[in-house]
Design an enzyme around this catalytic site. Structure first.
Site, mmCIF file in Angstrom:
data_model
loop_
_atom_site.group_PDB
_atom_site.id
_atom_site.type_symbol
_atom_site.label_atom_id
_atom_site.label_comp_id
_atom_site.label_asym_id
_atom_site.label_seq_id
_atom_site.Cartn_x
_atom_site.Cartn_y
_atom_site.Cartn_z
ATOM 1 C CG ASP A 1 -2.174 -0.979 1.136
ATOM 2 O OD1 ASP A 1 -2.486 -0.949 -0.255
ATOM 3 O OD2 ASP A 1 -2.672 -1.549 1.752
HETATM 4 C C1 BGC Z 1 0.300 1.273 5.911
HETATM 5 C C2 BGC Z 1 0.235 -0.164 5.033
HETATM 6 C C3 BGC Z 1 -1.402 -0.110 5.573
HETATM 7 C C4 BGC Z 1 -2.030 1.155 4.401
HETATM 8 C C5 BGC Z 1 -3.566 1.122 3.879
HETATM 9 C C6 BGC Z 1 -0.012 2.174 5.782
HETATM 10 O O1 BGC Z 1 -0.371 3.297 6.615
HETATM 11 O O2 BGC Z 1 1.728 1.240 5.956
HETATM 12 O O3 BGC Z 1 0.731 -1.283 6.123
HETATM 13 O O4 BGC Z 1 -1.563 -1.254 4.555
HETATM 14 O O5 BGC Z 1 -1.566 2.302 5.804
HETATM 15 O O6 BGC Z 1 -4.066 0.580 5.911
HETATM 16 C C1 NOJ Z 2 -1.295 -4.237 5.806
HETATM 17 C C2 NOJ Z 2 -2.789 -4.121 4.717
HETATM 18 O O1 NOJ Z 2 -3.836 -4.656 4.771
HETATM 19 C C3 NOJ Z 2 -2.372 -5.031 3.767
HETATM 20 O O2 NOJ Z 2 -3.664 -5.296 2.622
HETATM 21 C C4 NOJ Z 2 -1.242 -4.996 2.384
HETATM 22 O O3 NOJ Z 2 -1.154 -5.341 1.603
HETATM 23 C C5 NOJ Z 2 0.007 -3.955 3.733
HETATM 24 N N1 NOJ Z 2 -0.435 -3.343 4.397
HETATM 25 C C6 NOJ Z 2 1.136 -4.288 3.090
HETATM 26 O O4 NOJ Z 2 1.154 -2.620 2.458
#
Ligand code: BGC
Ligand code: NOJ
Length: 827
Positions: free
Chosen positions: A484
């Protein structure tokens, strides 16, 4: 340093001190009513949705930590204490917390008075039941005072912690006998209320928080408890609570048992009130109380819960030379998979329960971890998820558990989402042999008139990738891929813009994202997942469609080798400027973990030795004693063209943190490539049971995975290299649970459901003599024995099924068989 120990026979983790390095929690409930409970009884309850139907209040980010919970207070002639130590924090003579499968037992002892409290949520029951056993272990009579305490949340957790101008005037309760009812807004638009009851006479109560605690006091010194009395207060707005008060005398050696119930009730509109039109109709609530109002009924409920878990955990059972592997596979990893299935990413001590709905990619991946336990609910979940898909194969990135509708605020265009659905549906079919799911009519965009077969959903998913390729022929990266935080179209320079939803005007005419930025990760995921789609088509006799899809997979493999092979590993992406990301040519972030495993497992460039070279590079550049970091070197400044990844200090989260979810992909890949020792090394670096000895460093629970462990670069930007290396964060709700279950059970131990039967192809440490396992699969029990006389990692030399030699390593499925004995010799 350890803070407790595993009790495998009882399937419990036993915490020996309340001062754990972070609150260590457990989850109660598997259906509608859920509670979080820490080792000192902190936490909260909710019904189905942690945001919209919060039952009790909890204070995130509080000082001190973990405030709000269900507390019992004892005033024993001036000595005030709680069975779980907090919040009064009087030093106890004895303390123990046992977190088990769906229950928690907390025991405290002070001045010869013992309090043992068991908390659980029974099956098919919307409430938390708490049994308190008080025992006088002294030699003379004891008279003491006893209080319960719970603080009501005014239902919407987000509103509850922001809208004080309204909320301080709405709170309403009703008190009848020993039950306190919380009925805020029941008079008008709500048809639900909560209650807190006890199966005994009480000597008083409080329902107004300030009367019980005192406006300037804390949970640690409620004024009524200090004074040894209660206020019999009736809440009128402000903060309604429920506290029972009781004076108790116990003879030497005598025990008293009390059963408390914290329940949630929904009423039909026309049955909400008694004849007066304002008193709660308590019919349902009383029936709930009746169900668990004696220690015998309580014990029966606990027995039923145990039986439920016996069944769920009886499907996969392994006996390897490593106790830690056995307890992870047989107990805790599977338990965590069920919790992630139920809660997705909503409510933990790191997820506030008001943050997000169900993730499309998250929920699909969660299926991989629990499909063997509850295939029916996996099927239902798959249909719910697929119903939010768009007709062109694109997906809403999230959906709301209460409405089951796609979330338009977050939108779609996350490039990886559709692929996870193919993987999850294939896993469901491989486990169950239920091909009928493909014929199921499933809506698009939750619109029944747009319903088509599940097979159609898989087809548009597959071709969504094929139809969205960039200049090299690699899939477009879009808003983000699995990571993400790789947001190649944001170019965000303004604080507060969400990297997940922000659309840079620069790409407006392209539809919101760059048509140049490409994801090698999605390419590799496509070549890994694609064969399952082809397998499905072949099984259905759709040879032409299968060939057509296979061509796309082969083409993608070639594209990856032609444009995304960096010489020793695979690139991560091309950014919106067409520049390589994750290449040896880059100044920072030369190598990324994500694409590597799936490329290896797709045999991309295998003939050129790409698999072994990549595994060597990973070992050299990403591996640490606490797991594999996500990228290396860490980004030390903001790269506007990459986005959120470079906003994290190096060593944390997606910027070179040990992101355990993707460690599993490398464990799988190393096992797949025959490197069983390497696979096991990575597995044991992160598996919770292996972190138990270093809990002081790891901090979070030694029985469940967390999303992240501080990487080797943590703190290096502030001259503190190594200080938080190995420190866990964001425990419980992570795709790591499912993927590590897959990694250990299907890749290392190699017991892998396949379309045509159970495949058994282990890739284990060469030092192992073998292992045994039992696996329930499509109605039969497989007794599996693996022998490793030549001490190899991988390679099935011979397989004997029910006394007959069978070629290969797939035990063919035979309808109606109840027991199958499989003996495999590696060599
Ligand atoms: C986090 C990710 C997460 C995303 C969406 C980001 O701030 O680092 O791990 O998947 O937010 O919630
Ligand atoms: C947490 C999110 O829930 C997941 O969908 C994502 O793939 C990972 N973070 C990596 O960013």
């Amino acid at each position: 340093m350890k803070f407790g120990h595993f009790d495998d026979a009882n399937r419990e983790y036993v915490i020996e001190t309340p001062r754990t390095p972070y609150p260590w929690i457990n989850y109660l409930g598997t259906q509608g009513f859920f509670s979080l409970i820490s080792n000192t009884a902190g936490g909260y309850s909710f019904y189905k949705d942690a945001r919209l139907r919060r039952i009790t209040r909890y204070r995130y980010n509080n000082v001190p930590i973990d405030m709000g919970g269900r507390y019992f207070y004892i005033n024993d002639n001036g000595t005030i204490w709680n069975p779980g130590w907090s919040p009064v924090k009087t030093e106890l003579d004895a303390y123990e917390c046992r977190h088990g499968m769906g229950y928690t037992i907390i025991k405290g002892k002070k001045n010869d008075l013992k309090a043992e409290v068991t908390f659980f949520v029974p099956q098919d029951y919307d409430g938390e039941v708490q049994q308190v056993v008080l025992t006088n272990e002294g030699k003379s009579d004891k008279t003491f005072k006893f209080w319960s305490f719970a603080e009501w949340c005014l239902w919407d957790a987000q509103d509850d912690c922001t809208n004080f101008q309204r909320n301080f005037s709405t709170g309403r309760v009703e008190i009848v006998g020993s039950t306190i009812y919380h009925k805020t807004e029941y008079r008008d638009r709500r048809n639900h209320f909560a209650f807190y009851s006890v199966n005994d006479k009480i000597d008083g109560y409080d329902t107004d928080r300030d009367t019980f605690i005192g406006l300037y006091n804390g949970f640690n010194d409620p004024q009524q408890v200090t004074a040894g009395k209660c206020g019999n207060s009736l809440a009128d707005g402000w903060s309604p609570i429920a506290s029972h008060y009781k004076e108790i005398t116990l003879k030497a050696g005598e025990s008293k048992t009390l059963v408390f119930i914290l329940g949630y009730v929904e009423m039909p509109q026309d049955k909400k009130f008694e004849a007066d039109g304002k008193t709660i109709n308590k019919e349902k609530a009383l029936a709930m109380m009746e169900k668990y109002n004696t220690p015998e009924k309580f014990a029966a409920g606990m027995a039923e819960l145990r039986a439920y878990w016996d069944k769920l955990l009886g499907i996969i059972n392994v006996n390897t030379p490593e106790d830690k592997v056995n307890r992870m596979v047989n107990i805790w990893n599977q338990y965590q998979c069920m919790v992630t299935f139920n809660l997705s990413r909503s409510a933990s001590y790191f997820e506030s329960g008001i943050g997000r709905g169900m993730g499309f990619r998250d929920s699909n991946q969660d299926i991989l971890g629990f499909v063997h336990q509850i295939p029916d609910r996996a099927r239902e979940r798959l249909i719910d998820i697929a119903s939010t898909q768009l007709p062109d194969g694109g997906c809403y990135h999230q959906y709301q558990p209460l409405t089951k509708k796609g979330n338009a605020d977050i939108g779609g265009d996350f490039s990886d989402d559709p692929l996870w659905m193919i993987l999850a549906v294939a896993a469901y079919i491989k486990e169950t042999g239920d091909w009928s799911i493909l014929d199921e009519k499933v809506p698009y965009d939750n619109d029944e008139s747009k319903a088509k077969s599940m097979l159609d959903h898989l087809t548009v998913s597959f071709y969504h990738i094929v139809k969205n390729l960039g200049p090299h022929g690699l899939p477009l990266a879009m808003r983000a891929d699995w990571n993400d935080c790789i947001n190649l179209s944001c170019f965000s320079d303004t604080p507060g813009e969400s990297f997940q939803t922000y659309t840079n005007p620069k790409f407006k005419k392209e539809g919101g994202y760059s048509k140049v930025a490409e994801s090698v990760f999605v390419a590799a995921l496509f070549t890994y997942v694609g064969p399952s789609f082809v397998g499905i088509l072949n099984h259905l006799g759709k040879k032409k469609d299968a060939e057509k899809a296979q061509k796309e997979i082969d083409k993608m493999k070639k594209v990856i080798m032609d444009s995304a092979w960096d010489g020793n590993w695979f690139l991560r992406a091309y950014d919106a400027n067409g520049q390589k990301m994750g290449s040896n040519e880059c100044e920072e972030g030369k190598i990324f973990i994500e694409p590597q495993g799936f490329a290896i497992m797709s045999d991309v460039g295998k003939e050129q030795g790409a698999d072994k070279k990549t595994l060597a590079a990973i070992d050299e550049r990403l591996n640490t004693q606490h797991g594999l970091v996500l990228n290396n070197p860490a980004f030390s400044k903001y790269y506007i063209q990459y986005g959120e990844i470079s906003t994290y200090p190096g060593g944390y989260k997606e910027n070179a943190g040990i992101f355990t979810h993707n460690n599993a992909w490398i464990i799988c890949a190393a096992a797949y490539a025959g490197e069983g020792d390497q696979a096991f090394k990575y597995y044991s670096e992160i598996a919770p049971a292996y972190t138990e000895e270093t809990s002081d460093i790891h901090k979070t629970e030694p029985y469940v995975y967390g999303q992240m462990i501080g990487g080797k670069d943590a703190g290096s930007d502030i001259g503190q290299t190594g200080k938080n290396f190995g420190q866990g964060k964001n425990s419980w709700l992570t795709g790591t649970a499912a993927w590590n279950m897959v990694a250990i059970s299907q890749y290392i131990l190699g017991i892998q459901p396949d379309f045509d039967g159970l495949k058994v192809d282990p890739s284990i440490p060469a030092s192992w003599n073998g292992f045994t396992a039992t696996r329930l699969f499509r109605g039969a029990k497989y007794n599996i024995t693996i022998k490793n006389p030549s001490h190899v990692c991988k390679g099935v030399k011979s397989m004997v099924v029910d006394g007959k030699a069978v070629d290969g390593c797939v035990v063919p499925f035979v309808e109606g068989k109840k027991e199958v004995n499989v003996e495999i010799t590696l060599g």
